[in-house]
Design a protein around this motif. Structure first.
Motif, short mmCIF file in Angstrom:
data_model
loop_
_atom_site.label_atom_id
_atom_site.label_comp_id
_atom_site.label_asym_id
_atom_site.label_seq_id
_atom_site.Cartn_x
_atom_site.Cartn_y
_atom_site.Cartn_z
N GLY A 149 5.02 27.10 32.35
CA GLY A 149 3.61 26.77 32.63
C GLY A 149 3.47 26.20 34.03
N ASN A 150 3.04 24.94 34.13
CA ASN A 150 2.96 24.34 35.47
C ASN A 150 4.18 23.47 35.78
N GLY A 151 5.22 23.61 34.95
CA GLY A 151 6.50 22.96 35.25
C GLY A 151 6.59 21.50 34.83
N THR A 152 5.57 21.00 34.14
CA THR A 152 5.59 19.60 33.71
C THR A 152 6.05 19.49 32.26
N THR A 153 5.97 18.30 31.70
CA THR A 153 6.38 18.07 30.32
C THR A 153 5.61 18.99 29.37
N ALA A 154 6.33 19.58 28.42
CA ALA A 154 5.75 20.52 27.45
C ALA A 154 4.76 19.81 26.54
N PHE A 155 3.72 20.53 26.16
CA PHE A 155 2.77 20.04 25.17
C PHE A 155 2.15 21.27 24.51
N ALA A 156 1.37 21.05 23.44
CA ALA A 156 0.80 22.18 22.71
C ALA A 156 -0.39 22.75 23.48
N ASP A 157 -0.11 23.70 24.36
CA ASP A 157 -1.16 24.31 25.20
C ASP A 157 -1.34 25.79 24.89
N GLY A 158 -0.63 26.30 23.87
CA GLY A 158 -0.73 27.71 23.51
C GLY A 158 0.33 28.58 24.17
N PRO A 216 12.79 24.65 36.02
CA PRO A 216 11.81 25.38 35.21
C PRO A 216 11.89 26.89 35.42
N HIS A 217 11.74 27.61 34.31
CA HIS A 217 11.77 29.07 34.28
C HIS A 217 10.35 29.54 33.98
N ASP A 226 22.80 27.69 19.10
CA ASP A 226 23.82 28.46 18.40
C ASP A 226 23.72 28.23 16.88
N MET A 227 24.69 28.74 16.13
CA MET A 227 24.64 28.64 14.67
C MET A 227 24.77 27.21 14.16
N TYR A 228 25.20 26.29 15.03
CA TYR A 228 25.30 24.88 14.65
C TYR A 228 24.09 24.08 15.14
N ALA A 229 23.05 24.79 15.57
CA ALA A 229 21.83 24.17 16.12
C ALA A 229 22.11 23.35 17.37
N LYS A 230 23.17 23.71 18.10
CA LYS A 230 23.48 23.10 19.40
C LYS A 230 22.97 24.04 20.49
N LYS A 231 22.58 23.46 21.63
CA LYS A 231 22.09 24.27 22.75
C LYS A 231 23.12 25.34 23.09
N SER A 232 22.66 26.57 23.23
CA SER A 232 23.55 27.66 23.67
C SER A 232 24.06 27.34 25.07
N ASP A 233 25.33 27.70 25.34
CA ASP A 233 25.96 27.40 26.64
C ASP A 233 25.08 27.80 27.81
N TYR A 234 24.45 28.96 27.71
CA TYR A 234 23.69 29.56 28.81
C TYR A 234 22.24 29.07 28.89
N ALA A 235 21.74 28.45 27.83
CA ALA A 235 20.30 28.21 27.69
C ALA A 235 19.77 27.15 28.65
N ASN A 236 18.64 27.45 29.28
CA ASN A 236 17.94 26.46 30.09
C ASN A 236 17.35 25.40 29.17
N TYR A 237 17.13 24.22 29.72
CA TYR A 237 16.64 23.10 28.92
C TYR A 237 15.84 22.16 29.81
N GLY A 238 15.17 21.21 29.21
CA GLY A 238 14.40 20.24 29.98
C GLY A 238 13.11 19.89 29.28
N LEU A 239 12.40 18.94 29.85
CA LEU A 239 11.17 18.45 29.24
C LEU A 239 10.07 19.51 29.17
N TRP A 240 10.21 20.57 29.94
CA TRP A 240 9.22 21.65 29.97
C TRP A 240 9.41 22.64 28.81
#
Length: 192
Positions: free
Chosen positions: A103-112, A97-98, A120-134
């Motif tokens: 937030g509090n590092g848990t699964t993302a939800f609509a909290d504002g 988590p970044h 990238d331009m193909y809607a694939k995750k950018s090589d550098y981009a962080n990812y995860g349920l958060w």
């Protein structure tokens, strides 16, 4: 300490917001030095200042792997006061988590608080981009052309470039649905 790019970073980010939401008023607040470093106290002060001075959306194209209770608190307070906060997920190609995006590092939800990663331009995750349920959403972040000081343009990549696309979208949603709270605005973003 929180790190990001250096000179011109804020200008580039603001230019992307302007591209997405041209009638949005931009309140530029410098919180990082020319090397891209800053401290949570300065960032927290800027968030409070933006909230007090009528910001509807706060863009945080910055972050760290260290969670700050102070930063989390001022962000929660801003959201409680009707401000949508969008924050960069980070550029380390990791699920760690970044913050403050996570937030509090848990699964993302609509909290504002919208954690934004990059695709990238193909809607694939950018090589550098962080990812995860958060992470809440992805936006374009590769070779984004935007304003650069002075009177120039530059192509930059990063979740810092993806985040203002979402901030601009939040501004557009707020303009049309002014009665929506930050969670409602984020729901519209998440369903888009």
């Amino acid at each position: 300490s929180l790190k990001d790019e250096m000179v011109g970073h804020g200008t580039h980010v603001a230019g992307i917001v302007d591209l997405v939401a041209p009638s949005a008023k931009i309140m530029p607040l410098r919180v990082l030095d020319t090397e891209g470093y800053g401290d949570v106290f300065t960032i927290a002060k800027a968030i409070s200042y933006a909230k007090r001075n009528g910001a509807n959306v706060i863009n945080l194209s910055l972050g760290s792997s260290h969670r700050s209770a102070m930063l989390q608190e001022v962000i929660k307070d801003a959201i409680k006061n009707g401000v949508v906060v969008s924050a960069a997920a980070g550029n380390s190609n990791t699920t760690i988590p970044h913050y403050p995006a996570a937030g509090n590092g848990t699964t993302a939800f609509a909290d504002g608080l919208v954690a934004v990663t990059s695709v990238d331009m193909y809607a694939k995750k950018s090589d550098y981009a962080n990812y995860g349920l958060w992470v809440d959403i992805a936006a374009p972040g590769n070779s984004i052309r935007s304003a650069f000081p002075v009177s120039m343009y530059a192509n930059w990549s990063g979740t810092s470039m993806a985040t203002p696309f979402i901030s601009g979208q939040a501004a557009l949603i707020h303009a049309v649905y002014s009665s929506l709270d930050p969670m409602g605005v984020e729901m519209k973003i998440r369903n888009s």
